[in-house]
Design an enzyme around this catalytic site. Sequence first.
Site, PDB file in Angstrom:
ATOM      1  N   LYS A  87       0.842  -1.193   0.000  1.00 26.11           N
ATOM      2  CA  LYS A  87       0.000   0.000   0.000  1.00 26.11           C
ATOM      3  C   LYS A  87       0.879   1.246   0.000  1.00 26.11           C
ATOM      4  CE  LYS A  87      -0.356  -0.707   4.964  1.00 26.11           C
ATOM      5  NZ  LYS A  87      -1.095  -1.360   6.027  1.00 26.11           N
ATOM      6  N   TYR A 146      16.795  29.697   7.352  1.00 21.09           N
ATOM      7  CA  TYR A 146      15.751  30.540   7.932  1.00 21.09           C
ATOM      8  C   TYR A 146      15.942  30.757   9.434  1.00 21.09           C
ATOM      9  CZ  TYR A 146      13.064  29.758   3.617  1.00 21.09           C
ATOM     10  OH  TYR A 146      12.650  29.708   2.326  1.00 21.09           O
TER      11      TYR A 146
END
Length: 552
Positions: A36, A264
Amino acid sequence: MSTKPMRIAEISLSALKSNVRHLREHTGVNLIAVMKSNAYGHGAPIVARAALEAGAMMIGVADVDEAIALRKDGIDAPILCWLIGPRADFDGAVEHCIEVAVSRIEQLEALAAAAREQQCVATVQLKVDTGLSRNGASEADWAPLFSRAIELERAGLVRVRGVFSHLSNAGEAADAAQGAQLDSAVELLRGLGCEPELIHLAASEAALTRPSLHYNTVRVGMAMYGLSSFTDRTSADFGLTPVMTLKSELIGLREAPAGTGVSYEYTHVAERDTLLGLVPFGYADGLPRALSGTGTNVMVAGVACPIVGRIAMDQCVVDLGELVARGISVEVGDEVVLFGDPAAGLPSVDDWARRIGTINYELVTDIGPRVARIAVESGQVETKQQSTTLHIADPDAMHALGIRLGKSFVAGDLVILTGPLGAGKTTLSRGIGEGMGVRGPVTSPTFVLARTHPSLVGGAPLVHVDAYRLADAAELDDLDLDFEGSVVIAEWGAGLVEERGSWIEIVIERPTGATAAATPADVTLDSDADEDVEPRTVTITGYGPRYRNGVL
Ligand SMILES: *Cc1c(COP(=O)(O)O)cnc(C)c1O
């Protein structure tokens, strides 16, 4: 022109196949290979073929659409799907011969209707809830569901192939209770006149640790990908090898003086002058932003280098200061390994999971769509790196080479040292010891098997092994060496220790034509003591991912 992607999830087909074979042997029952969510992020079509080739009997996915996509990719083996919504493509499932797990009568009716329309038979497996409280049929609904399935089977519209449930992994007693519940469901089904071909309950955890719950089939995901479902046991503990190696490359280099703010918000400021590397891999690609500032390392040129500052959507910055300190040069385009097989000296996805309080399952399934899944046949160990051959004039030069090597060695380095008696093995080893800053004297290990020299500078110890006198690998195991925490030099160790995944081979030879003067019959404790001053050639080769970019 080469179009090698900047972000790669290398999928080792040999590791995958070996895991499937190992699980088949370990359990002795049928294996449903669970794929899956794009095979847990590994790439479903790649994984499906390899798993089937290695002996998986069926593929398991969650959604009908995942199953149909595999069919369209040309997978013609049985496929089972088990998470069925109200608008699931039942027609498509029947058309593509997908086995559907049914837990409600409406699902059975929809499949029967599609089968009638297409004049064929819908294959189903009955999904029962035995304690997980998710999508199987509740016990009260078993009888009507089973009876209707049998009716439709008799009408030639449905084939009931199996019955199954899923464990909560809430402990041994809870698992056993779920097993007993599944037993009663099977008993009920048999009482109604249906003998299921497949009965299954176990996923990876129980497939590895609960033989009484294997029935005749197990559904395995994580273990097949070579990752452990347990926090206290690694995949290597179960004989499994991680299938995915996550890689990128350096796309920029920047000299950063002490005080430079990085990424950042300047959550990181360089403490000393250093070299920063830019890696085009960010949280959109599956490198969790939460790993920012946790000291997580990536491997560059075989050396662990920390990710520094905030991880951004597309990129992150690594501090390459350690490489500079060791005199290892790097260039734009050099490979960066984010995680892989820890047994090969690489960072592990399990380590990421521990640092941010999640599980490896979540991290591999989060690998983003920009990462190219690339199948490699034989994993990471196959590559013989380019060798360096050095011409060494005399014992002083040999000693100096040793010092240079010793300075570059770190815990986990394994050196296989080969050369005839009197070739200079001990001189080289003594230099390595000096370069590492360990307590001497480093002499020939003859008569001691293994000698440990502790570090005098807070680094890794040097363990010096005479593998020549070890009968086999088992005897080496008996020495119980700490390969991960030491630098190990094994004289004549080729063939004994190569299973480590990455190692350095050093071969010392006399150039042809030189006199074989010193083949001393009277070998003393230090067999190199009366070494001659003839020149030597020394060939240094790194094997495995750790030495991808060479040794020196
Ligand atoms: C995901 C899943 C599995 C596989 O679980 P692993 O722990 O990865 O082996 C098996 N069965 C069902 C129903 C699942 O949803």
